[in-house]
Design a protein around this motif. Structure first.
Motif, PDB file in Angstrom:
ATOM      1  N   LEU A   1       0.830  -1.272  -0.168  1.00 44.07           N
ATOM      2  CA  LEU A   1       0.014   0.017  -0.241  1.00 44.07           C
ATOM      3  C   LEU A   1       0.823   1.358   0.015  1.00 44.07           C
ATOM      4  CD1 LEU A   1      -2.731  -1.260  -0.156  1.00 44.07           C
ATOM      5  CD2 LEU A   1      -2.701  -1.361   2.271  1.00 44.07           C
ATOM      6  N   SER A   2       0.367   2.296  -0.758  1.00 36.36           N
ATOM      7  CA  SER A   2       1.091   3.668  -0.788  1.00 36.36           C
ATOM      8  C   SER A   2       0.206   4.557   0.239  1.00 36.36           C
ATOM      9  CB  SER A   2       1.254   3.983  -2.057  1.00 36.36           C
ATOM     10  OG  SER A   2      -0.097   4.332  -2.675  1.00 36.36           O
ATOM     11  N   PHE A   3       0.957   5.649   0.374  1.00 37.13           N
ATOM     12  CA  PHE A   3       0.010   6.936   1.017  1.00 37.13           C
ATOM     13  C   PHE A   3      -1.332   7.031   0.369  1.00 37.13           C
ATOM     14  CE2 PHE A   3      -0.436  11.655   1.228  1.00 37.13           C
ATOM     15  CZ  PHE A   3      -0.319  11.729   2.534  1.00 37.13           C
ATOM     16  N   GLY A   4      -1.465   7.099  -0.831  1.00 39.62           N
ATOM     17  CA  GLY A   4      -2.641   7.308  -1.622  1.00 39.62           C
ATOM     18  C   GLY A   4      -3.697   6.244  -1.002  1.00 39.62           C
ATOM     19  N   HIS A   5      -3.064   5.051  -1.120  1.00 43.50           N
ATOM     20  CA  HIS A   5      -4.250   3.951  -0.715  1.00 43.50           C
ATOM     21  C   HIS A   5      -4.708   4.127   0.386  1.00 43.50           C
ATOM     22  CE1 HIS A   5      -1.744   1.255  -3.803  1.00 43.50           C
ATOM     23  NE2 HIS A   5      -3.068   1.226  -4.169  1.00 43.50           N
ATOM     24  N   ALA A   6      -3.920   4.689   1.526  1.00 40.93           N
ATOM     25  CA  ALA A   6      -4.461   5.135   3.101  1.00 40.93           C
ATOM     26  C   ALA A   6      -5.504   5.648   3.025  1.00 40.93           C
ATOM     27  CB  ALA A   6      -3.304   5.836   3.630  1.00 40.93           C
TER      28      ALA A   6
END
Length: 489
Positions: free
Chosen positions: A36-41
């Motif tokens: 997961l990346s920051f955006g997925h958060a």
RNA sequence: GCUCGUAUAGUGUAGUGGCCCAUCAUGAAGGACUCUCAUUCCUUCGACCCGGGUUCAAAUCCCGGUACGAGCACCA
């Protein structure tokens, strides 16, 4: 209707439409082609927060239906649920893996052909594009049901190869929005050369659903009531609504958020990061220069800071650009009250103390919490370290200890102890005693570079992962007794 | 090009026709507290994209413009 005296400022997320307590089902559906990346958060936090607020369920769904362009990363199936749990503080209520739901998709594809609201199209992409722009019906559209079923068999049994045929959903070809006209639902992938990385699946299927079909069917199968996702998927909603109408289903409530850019970061895509990591440009998915959840976590950004950050941005459709300082501000709030203070001296310069002073100096572990005790510095051997940068003035105060006057005899610098009590406004500097300090490294990631700042660190026994405040420098995460990972100032 | 969407202080955000000479946060500046350039607290700065229209009344509704973003993939 009477108005209230004063409008209350709305707290938290906007209200969910058409929601019933205990009956809300939301989902977060990443492609497991990387962690997961920051955006997925955002997807996890927003959907998870609503699930919690409405006493509903959050489904974590792996949309792993592409084996060629964005092939899944096997480790992501383990890592993503862990990261989601870390971020939310609870486990997603259900985990669904699209590649394990293939029978559903096939069943619905056949139903679609049998009921004649879908057809097998043998045009090339270019050919169909012309039909789409000119609003003309593709010849394949008039296939009768039995021909479609026969062609479907040729798709699934390997007679057809990728590019030979796709299954399309019938819409009106004169729909205003060209993107929606007879959109593709399933296509053939070369799974002999590009098998699905999950061994259970491998090359078992040739025909795979595309996002809009897979997602639409799965949302229905799982009973999803609300979909909250990026506004880039708005046309997806419209396509899927058309399919739902064919099946006689009701489409979930939907909300969208706009694009978010973090000022300090460029454009990072999971696929690009994966290539860069494989090329050796980064030291793995948790490289502190990467905007992944694991990197953020490793550098000391807390789950609650991330949650507060995303909730504060809300669910607006505006495209925004946020500075990292906003995230850091949330992080400071979440860690400062707990963070023990430690001293780290960069570019240490040795000073010999001259004059009268006690052998031990005590400073607070946390100035706002005296009950947490004191740190004891042993200065009986009269040797201390201070930062080179702090030696520009000759009158300074050693924090918690004494005023000193620097004296330089040309070879060595010594410090004449003045007042033990603080009695003027001279600058206060942090310092370390010779005994009780260890050589250590502060790792920072700045401007796309990882830097190792060597220096002396106060001896401590805080466990790995402890968030500390490095006096006058900033916050950091303890890696081990001689290594700190800088978080932010 | 076609289609869809968004536009409130530097950055985010609240506001769904009168409570708004506009909320809260962050940021910046100043100050209080403090033996950290931290935390906490106080003060100050600063915004309704433009032009029409509807209305007694518009940030809020309508139209046009402009700007920005997205979709038009046999990716997700």
């Amino acid at each position: 209707m009477e108005k209230r005296e004063k409008k209350e400022r709305r707290e938290g997320l906007p209200e969910l439409k058409n929601a019933t307590k205990g009956k809300v089902v939301l989902r977060f559906a990443p492609n497991p082609n990387g962690p997961l990346s920051f955006g997925h958060a955002r997807g996890i936090v927003i959907n998870g927060s609503y699930a919690k607020e409405w006493d509903g369920e959050l489904i974590l769904r792996f949309d792993d239906t592409d084996t060629v362009v964005k092939p899944p990363l096997p480790s992501a199936y383990e890592q993503i649920p862990d990261e989601a749990e870390w971020l939310l503080g609870f486990k997603p209520h259900r985990v669904v893996i699209a590649s394990e739901q293939m029978p559903h998709y096939y069943e619905h594809a056949v139903k679609m052909l049998e009921n004649n609201f879908g057809y097998v199209c043998q045009c090339t992409g270019e050919q169909f594009k012309e039909f789409r722009v000119s609003k003309t019906e593709c010849p394949c559209r008039s296939n009768d049901v039995s021909l479609n079923l026969e062609l479907w068999t040729k798709m699934t049994d390997g007679t057809f190869v990728p590019g030979d045929a796709v299954v399309r959903v019938k819409t009106a070809m004169d729909l205003k929005n060209p993107a929606l006209r007879d959109w593709p639902a399933l296509r053939i992938q070369n799974t002999a050369e590009h098998p699905h990385p999950r061994p259970m699946i491998g090359s078992k299927y040739r025909v795979w659903p595309l996002l809009d079909f897979q997602s639409a069917v799965e949302d229905h199968v799982q009973g999803v009531t609300h979909i909250i996702r990026g506004k880039d998927l708005m046309d997806s909603t419209r396509k899927q609504t058309l399919l739902y109408e064919h099946f006689g289903w009701t489409y979930p409530e939907t909300m969208y958020w706009g694009r978010v850019k973090v000022h300090e970061w460029g454009g990072f895509s999971t696929s690009q990061m994966r290539r860069d990591i494989e090329a050796g440009l980064f030291n793995g998915w948790d490289d502190p220069r990467l905007p992944t959840l694991s990197a953020l976590r490793k550098t000391g950004i807390t789950a609650s800071a991330l949650r507060d950050f995303w909730v504060e941005l809300g669910v607006t459709q505006k495209d925004i650009s946020v500075p990292l300082s906003t995230l850091y501000s949330h992080n400071t709030k979440s860690i400062d009250d707990d963070a023990p203070r430690v001293s780290f001296v960069r570019e240490p310069v040795h000073l010999k103390l001259k004059g009268e002073h006690s052998d031990n100096v005590n400073v607070e572990v946390h100035p706002n919490h005296p009950s947490r005790g004191m740190r004891n510095f042993d200065v009986s051997n009269k040797s201390i370290w201070v930062e080179k940068q702090d030696l520009e003035k000759s009158e300074i105060r050693l924090k918690g200890f004494a005023d000193i006057t620097l004296q330089n005899d040309g070879k060595t610098t010594s410090a004449q102890i003045g007042s033990i009590e603080r009695n003027d406004r001279r600058p206060i500097v942090h310092w370390l005693p010779e005994s009780g300090s260890v050589k250590a490294t502060l790792i920072t990631a700045e401007d796309g570079e990882i830097k190792h700042q060597n220096g002396l660190l106060e001896s401590h026994s805080y466990p790995h992962g402890t968030m500390v405040q490095v006096e006058r420098i900033g916050y950091a995460r303890v890696i081990d007794s001689t290594t700190l990972m800088f978080t932010h100032s």
